[in-house]
Design a protein around this motif. Structure first.
Motif, short mmCIF file in Angstrom:
data_model
loop_
_atom_site.label_atom_id
_atom_site.label_comp_id
_atom_site.label_asym_id
_atom_site.label_seq_id
_atom_site.Cartn_x
_atom_site.Cartn_y
_atom_site.Cartn_z
N ALA A 192 0.81 -1.22 0.00
CA ALA A 192 0.00 0.00 0.00
C ALA A 192 0.84 1.27 0.00
O ALA A 192 0.32 2.35 -0.27
CB ALA A 192 -0.91 0.01 1.22
N GLN A 193 2.13 1.16 0.31
CA GLN A 193 2.96 2.36 0.42
C GLN A 193 4.18 2.37 -0.48
O GLN A 193 4.67 3.43 -0.86
CB GLN A 193 3.45 2.52 1.87
CG GLN A 193 2.37 2.88 2.86
CD GLN A 193 2.91 2.94 4.28
OE1 GLN A 193 3.16 1.91 4.88
NE2 GLN A 193 3.10 4.13 4.78
N VAL A 194 4.70 1.20 -0.82
CA VAL A 194 6.02 1.11 -1.43
C VAL A 194 5.97 1.39 -2.93
O VAL A 194 5.06 0.98 -3.64
CB VAL A 194 6.61 -0.29 -1.17
CG1 VAL A 194 7.95 -0.46 -1.86
CG2 VAL A 194 6.78 -0.50 0.33
N ALA A 195 7.00 2.07 -3.43
CA ALA A 195 7.10 2.40 -4.85
C ALA A 195 7.32 1.15 -5.70
O ALA A 195 8.00 0.22 -5.29
CB ALA A 195 8.24 3.39 -5.08
N HIS A 196 6.72 1.15 -6.89
CA HIS A 196 6.80 0.00 -7.78
C HIS A 196 7.11 0.43 -9.21
O HIS A 196 7.16 1.62 -9.52
CB HIS A 196 5.48 -0.79 -7.73
CG HIS A 196 4.28 0.04 -8.07
ND1 HIS A 196 3.40 0.50 -7.11
CD2 HIS A 196 3.82 0.51 -9.24
CE1 HIS A 196 2.45 1.21 -7.67
NE2 HIS A 196 2.68 1.23 -8.98
N VAL A 197 7.34 -0.54 -10.07
CA VAL A 197 7.52 -0.28 -11.49
C VAL A 197 6.23 0.32 -12.04
O VAL A 197 5.14 -0.20 -11.77
CB VAL A 197 7.87 -1.58 -12.23
CG1 VAL A 197 7.88 -1.36 -13.75
CG2 VAL A 197 9.23 -2.11 -11.77
N PRO A 198 6.30 1.43 -12.79
CA PRO A 198 5.08 2.06 -13.30
C PRO A 198 4.19 1.09 -14.07
O PRO A 198 4.65 0.34 -14.94
CB PRO A 198 5.62 3.16 -14.24
CG PRO A 198 6.95 3.51 -13.66
CD PRO A 198 7.51 2.21 -13.13
N GLY A 199 2.90 1.07 -13.67
CA GLY A 199 1.94 0.21 -14.33
C GLY A 199 2.01 -1.24 -13.95
O GLY A 199 1.27 -2.07 -14.50
#
Length: 439
Positions: A192-199
């Motif tokens: 719910a908070q962590v950055a991920h690869v776009p899309g």
């Protein structure tokens, strides 16, 4: 509850002023203020550094060329920025909001449970199988993870369950294929908070260089402090011994980290075996621990809706302290220094004494550990490590200090609800290996 509206009023010549109006509940008013004020970071706490939600233009400027090429070859759109954080409106503010994420049973069958114990399909296709230590860690040479058959994937799951972590160098692996493999092994965790690869939610970005640029306090002096006392010193940059997502109703199972930017020297990762940690204990101590439960907490913190000014709090869940693995049937010790809070039924002093010893068993026995150097021999390729989060702890080593880029993507598959089978055996017991009988 007293009804309240909290709003932020700004003018050119005066600092921000908080206005309070009694017309909506206090918790709703606070949530509205937090979500609407970009000056308040809800994506990370002090432990990690602050960044905005959505795609980050600044991050794109820092992205290593090898990482950029891998993303673009997969058709990932990074024009708006990189990485991508979840929308601000979707990030939980309160403890109850975070707790309810995945607070339900999800069917899970371990892919290694019915695999060929001899692993003929997997081993037969490889050019070399290298055990990096006697007890932990195996490297497979000559296979591409993208090309594995379902039978080979099942045998790989069993191998990971037996050897804790398995490595593949020189991999041409797209983020989409990595996500697909994670989905095969379980229920991919979307944080719910962590950055991920776009899309591609669920394909988490592992990039300490970026976190440091955004304010994370990771350096030569601070990188190991949490390994001395995690209650005083927060784990920064995953340098402290830990197990991922222990607070989940169904915690992490198979986890796959692929690095596409690797320092020439440094940035190693270390794993330690929960099977080995359990077998280091005396028979009497094992009997004492078998059947015990412990309270496990989340790495991230949230506000308590009933006491929003009482400071941030962590999600808590109760799991067995000793678990049984569904694929191997072996017992393992399920603790870690940063996120195992207390043993149920013991006094606080007793619990601390026992847990601190168990943490040390995991962290200080080199014969149940493996240290892996991430290297490649082919330009434009990456290296993968797939480990079983149930039966291990791990930590990163920040010795390269960001002098060369280190970037990767991680996919974690959530597994079964933890359980303990009193009829199960330890690893060494099942394999007929020596176990010391203490006088």
């Amino acid at each position: 509850m007293t009804t309240t509206t909290i709003s932020e009023v700004k003018s050119i010549n005066t600092p921000s002023v908080i206005q309070i109006n009694a017309d909506i509940p206090l918790d709703q008013a606070l949530e509205e203020l937090i979500r609407n004020s970009k000056e308040i970071s809800i994506t990370r706490g002090k432990r990690k550094g602050k960044f905005e939600t959505g795609a980050d233009k600044e991050g794109l400027e820092l992205l290593p060329e090898s990482s950029k090429e891998r993303l673009q070859a997969d058709g990932i759109d990074i024009q708006a920025g990189y990485p991508e954080a979840p929308p601000r409106e979707d990030i939980p503010i309160y403890l109850d909001q975070a707790f309810e994420i995945r607070n339900y049973d999800v069917p899970f069958v371990d892919r290694g449970k019915n695999a060929d114990p001899e692993k003929k399909s997997l081993f037969g296709a490889a050019t070399e199988i290298i055990n990096l230590t006697k007890n932990v860690g195996t490297e497979i040479v000559g296979l591409q993870l993208e090309d594995l058959t379902d039978q080979q994937k099942d045998e790989l799951a069993l191998l990971i369950a037996e050897r804790v972590v398995v490595f593949f160098r020189d991999q041409k692996l797209s983020p989409s294929a990595q996500h697909k493999l994670g989905d095969y092994y379980g229920n991919v965790e979307v944080h719910a908070q962590v950055a991920h690869v776009p899309g591609l939610p669920g394909t988490t970005v592992i990039w300490n260089d970026y976190q440091v640029k955004k304010g994370m306090n990771l350096n030569f002096a601070t990188s190991n402090l949490s390994n001395w006392d995690s209650t005083k010193y927060l784990n920064v940059g995953n340098q402290g011994w830990h197990t991922d997502l222990v607070h989940e109703r169904q915690p992490a199972g198979y986890t796959h980290l692929h690095l596409d930017a690797i320092p020439d020297v440094g940035g190693d990762t270390i794993w330690s075996s929960g099977y080995g940690a359990y077998d280091k204990l005396s028979d009497e101590f094992k009997k004492f621990l078998d059947g015990k439960e412990a309270v496990y907490v989340s790495a991230h913190q949230y506000l308590d809706r009933e006491d929003p000014f009482g400071g941030p709090k962590r999600i808590e869940r109760v799991h067995p302290l000793v678990r049984t693995h569904p694929a191997t049937g072996w017992k393992f010790l399920y603790v870690n220094r940063g996120m195992t809070k207390r043993i149920v039924g013991l006094s606080p002093v007793e619990s601390d004494l026992v847990l601190n010893y168990l943490f040390d068993v995991y962290e200080k026995n080199a014969d149940i550990q493996v240290r892996f150097k991430w290297t490649n021999s082919k330009q434009g390729y990456g290296t993968s490590a797939i480990w079983d989060n149930r039966i291990s702890q791990h930590r990163n080593v920040w010795d390269h200090e960001g002098d060369q880029p280190r970037h990767g993507t991680r996919v974690t598959s959530l597994a079964e609800k933890p359980y303990f089978d009193p009829e199960s055996k330890s690893q060494r017991e099942a394999l007929g290996k020596y176990l010391h009988q203490w006088d």
